[in-house]
Design an enzyme around this catalytic site. Structure first.
Site, PDB file in Angstrom:
ATOM      1  N   CYS A  20     -25.658  42.872 -52.931  1.00 41.42           N
ATOM      2  CA  CYS A  20     -24.321  42.469 -53.403  1.00 41.42           C
ATOM      3  C   CYS A  20     -23.590  43.621 -54.089  1.00 41.42           C
ATOM      4  O   CYS A  20     -22.432  43.480 -54.482  1.00 41.42           O
ATOM      5  CB  CYS A  20     -24.404  41.255 -54.313  1.00 41.42           C
ATOM      6  SG  CYS A  20     -25.198  41.563 -55.902  1.00 41.42           S
ATOM      7  N   CYS A  28     -30.928  42.035 -56.633  1.00 40.34           N
ATOM      8  CA  CYS A  28     -30.757  41.415 -57.941  1.00 40.34           C
ATOM      9  C   CYS A  28     -31.349  40.007 -57.922  1.00 40.34           C
ATOM     10  O   CYS A  28     -31.618  39.448 -56.861  1.00 40.34           O
ATOM     11  CB  CYS A  28     -29.292  41.376 -58.343  1.00 40.34           C
ATOM     12  SG  CYS A  28     -28.323  40.178 -57.422  1.00 40.34           S
ATOM     13  N   ASP A  38      25.993  23.343 -33.671  1.00 41.49           N
ATOM     14  CA  ASP A  38      26.514  24.679 -33.399  1.00 41.49           C
ATOM     15  C   ASP A  38      27.286  25.178 -34.606  1.00 41.49           C
ATOM     16  O   ASP A  38      27.678  24.407 -35.473  1.00 41.49           O
ATOM     17  CB  ASP A  38      27.450  24.651 -32.184  1.00 41.49           C
ATOM     18  CG  ASP A  38      26.688  24.418 -30.899  1.00 41.49           C
ATOM     19  OD1 ASP A  38      25.469  24.659 -30.888  1.00 41.49           O
ATOM     20  OD2 ASP A  38      27.320  23.980 -29.918  1.00 41.49           O
ATOM     21  N   CYS A  81     -27.712  46.085 -57.334  1.00 43.15           N
ATOM     22  CA  CYS A  81     -28.340  45.339 -56.241  1.00 43.15           C
ATOM     23  C   CYS A  81     -27.970  45.953 -54.889  1.00 43.15           C
ATOM     24  O   CYS A  81     -26.796  46.247 -54.630  1.00 43.15           O
ATOM     25  CB  CYS A  81     -27.886  43.894 -56.303  1.00 43.15           C
ATOM     26  SG  CYS A  81     -28.390  42.908 -54.905  1.00 43.15           S
ATOM     27  N   CYS A 107     -29.339  37.424 -55.895  1.00 45.17           N
ATOM     28  CA  CYS A 107     -29.465  37.570 -54.446  1.00 45.17           C
ATOM     29  C   CYS A 107     -30.826  37.059 -53.975  1.00 45.17           C
ATOM     30  O   CYS A 107     -30.940  36.494 -52.889  1.00 45.17           O
ATOM     31  CB  CYS A 107     -29.265  39.031 -54.024  1.00 45.17           C
ATOM     32  SG  CYS A 107     -27.521  39.485 -53.909  1.00 45.17           S
TER      33      CYS A 107
HETATM   34 ZN    ZN Z   1     -27.291  40.975 -55.596  1.00 44.56          ZN
END
Ligand code: ZN
Length: 541
Positions: free
Chosen positions: A123, A21, A356, A120, A24
């Site tokens: 991704c 894409c 305690d 894509c 990317c």
């Molecule tokens: Zn991508």
């Protein structure tokens, strides 16, 4: 205009052909201009196509001379490294499958859909389908539904591990080209997918939440998780190539965690990777799916001082072999109201020392602090804190809280600082076998700075290592009650075992009160009168 340089052209071209894409591709070109990611992906795609088809210098003209059409570049088939050929020949698979679609099997149909897919290959749609306002509004609505109070938001993204494999494959795909042209591209220079996603989406989510500040740490963490089942098997070959990276864990559902996959990818040789995994990665027809939005508010810390008026109340839940010994505890009595006020999911309790179960804590009380986990409320005013304190105090007569306040995480460590050097005051009810003489009282009152050697008491030996520790009794005074009983007031160094000092613990504490008074003595009751830690600051009533 995209901030790309001539050297990026071959990378853009190769990645477009591979089915990456636009966003990317920007990542692989190491573009850090966030605005470039924020514009619509189709817009960026157009600009990329214009960029590669517009020769700027003679060298570029030579290598990328053909002015191929946008559509041809986008629909290029997989695996073809030569853009010339790809542009001229239509993808053979498509040409073959399209006419016979009705008779083709489902597998073929899927392959066909994948070949045509615009999803894509790196991704798997995250930077395509999940980066618009509509998706951001969905995330913002999911956050709003949780009704948190927050000043800032931090976005965290969880991605399917196979995206690392796909990114690696794509990187190897362009690396060849890059090396041939002696360009420098290191895998670490590629903009991480998570970062690019945040650049686009964070601002939109912030808008959806009324313009709240986006930060890198703290505030409300908004986690978005993506999965992509269809390609889960992408990672599997790594297990046979790098078996030692994938040790089964106790809790983990899958051994293919992102960390393990990244580690394996660092180890695996290029040749081995290429033998097992296609380069560039194969196309798929489906996008990642958004599994959900998880909100987690950063911990909030509160502090105060508590009194404990009961001799049958432990500080923390007392369990033996998984069974409760006492019906409640200091931390639960305080915690119940605190949790509901802050709408927190849980808490961690800590205090300056502890008493305690049969010891009361009187005076100004013992400093304590609580880490509230995932609190939905975080902005309690002073008046509301006071109200909360009253609610706690009205809920039980076994404890009482004062100085309740919100503190910082750093301030909490002040409570533990120099704990050993602090002084603590106690009152013990002591029994003696021999009748008490007035000389004994004077003798006790005169003792100052008495150093004790204390072997780990028998009663705690099951959970503490055997050791001898030295503690100092700074001063003592005795108040006569009757011939066999007196009240002993002590000022000691923090961490002194008072009970053992009184009864001697079979000679394990030396000197002890039996030795000093030359008779058997025992401790019947013990109260902590003060814990001299000047934190948290006192709040005027
Ligand atoms: Zn991508």
């Amino acid at each position: 205009m995209l901030p790309l340089k001539e050297k990026d052209k071959p990378i853009v071209q190769k990645l477009l052909s591979a089915g990456c894409c636009a966003r990317c591709i920007l990542r692989f070109c190491c573009t850090r201009v966030q605005a470039a990611y924020r514009q619509p992906e189709q817009e960026t795609l157009k600009e990329l196509l214009a960029f590669i088809s517009n020769p700027q210098d003679p060298a570029a003209l030579e290598s990328n001379g053909d002015n191929k059409s946008h559509d041809a570049a986008v629909s290029e088939s997989t695996g073809d490294n030569n853009p010339h050929d790809a542009a001229e020949d239509p993808p053979s698979k498509r040409a073959k499958l399209e006419p016979s679609e009705t008779t083709a099997g489902s597998e073929e149909k899927e392959e066909d859909a994948a070949a045509k897919s615009r999803v894509c290959v790196v991704c798997l749609g995250i930077l395509q389908e999940f980066c618009d306002t509509a998706q951001a509004v969905k995330i913002a609505e999911a956050v709003k539904a949780e009704k948190y109070e927050f000043d800032s938001v931090m976005c965290s993204v969880s991605l399917p591990a196979q995206l690392c494999v796909r990114e690696h494959s794509c990187w190897l795909h362009v690396k060849k080209e890059v090396r041939d042209k002696i360009l420098v591209l290191d895998k670490d220079d590629i903009i991480p997918l998570k970062e690019a996603f945040k650049w686009v989406v964070q601002g939109l989510v912030s808008k959806g939440l009324g313009g709240v500040a986006m930060v890198n740490k703290g505030g409300l963490e908004v986690g978005v998780e993506f999965t992509h089942e269809a390609t889960d098997a992408d990672c599997h070959f790594l297990a046979s190539v790098c078996p030692d990276c994938f040790k089964p864990g106790k809790k983990k559902q899958s051994v293919f965690t992102r960390m393990a996959v990244v580690k394996a990818l660092e180890k695996i040789s290029e040749a081995k990777f290429l033998k097992h995994y296609p380069c560039p990665p194969t196309r798929t027809s489906s996008c990642c799916s958004l599994q959900g939005v998880q909100c987690l508010h950063v911990s909030l810390f509160i502090a105060g001082r508590y009194n404990k008026f009961s001799r049958t109340l432990p500080q923390t839940p007392w369990l033996i072999d998984g069974e409760r010994r006492m019906e409640s505890s200091v931390e639960e009595l305080i915690g119940a109201s605190v949790l509901s006020s802050f709408r927190a999911e849980g808490f961690n309790f800590s205090s300056s020392g502890r008493e305690d179960v049969d010891v009361r804590t009187l005076g100004n009380g013992r400093p304590f602090a609580m880490e509230l986990l995932n609190p939905h409320r975080s902005r309690l005013s002073r008046a509301e804190m006071k109200q909360l304190q009253e609610t706690i105090n009205e809920s039980s007569d076994k404890i009482r809280v004062r100085d309740l306040q919100i503190v910082s995480r750093d301030a909490m460590s002040r409570m533990k600082e120099g704990e050993e050097e602090k002084t603590k005051s106690y009152t013990a009810l002591v029994w003696t076998r021999k009748p008490i003489q007035s000389d004994d009282i004077i003798f006790i009152d005169d003792i100052k700075e008495l150093t004790l050697d204390q072997k780990t008491p028998l009663r705690v030996l099951h959970r503490r290592a055997l050791a001898v520790r030295q503690r100092v009794v700074h001063s003592m005074s005795a108040r006569f009650l009757d011939q066999h009983h007196f009240h002993l007031e002590l000022k000691t160094q923090a961490g002194t075992y008072i009970k053992e000092f009184v009864h001697g613990d079979f000679g394990r504490t030396k000197p002890n009160l039996c030795e000093l008074l030359q008779t058997d003595t025992d401790i019947l009751e013990l109260d902590v009168e003060s814990v001299d830690v000047d934190w948290p600051p006192a709040i005027p009533e």
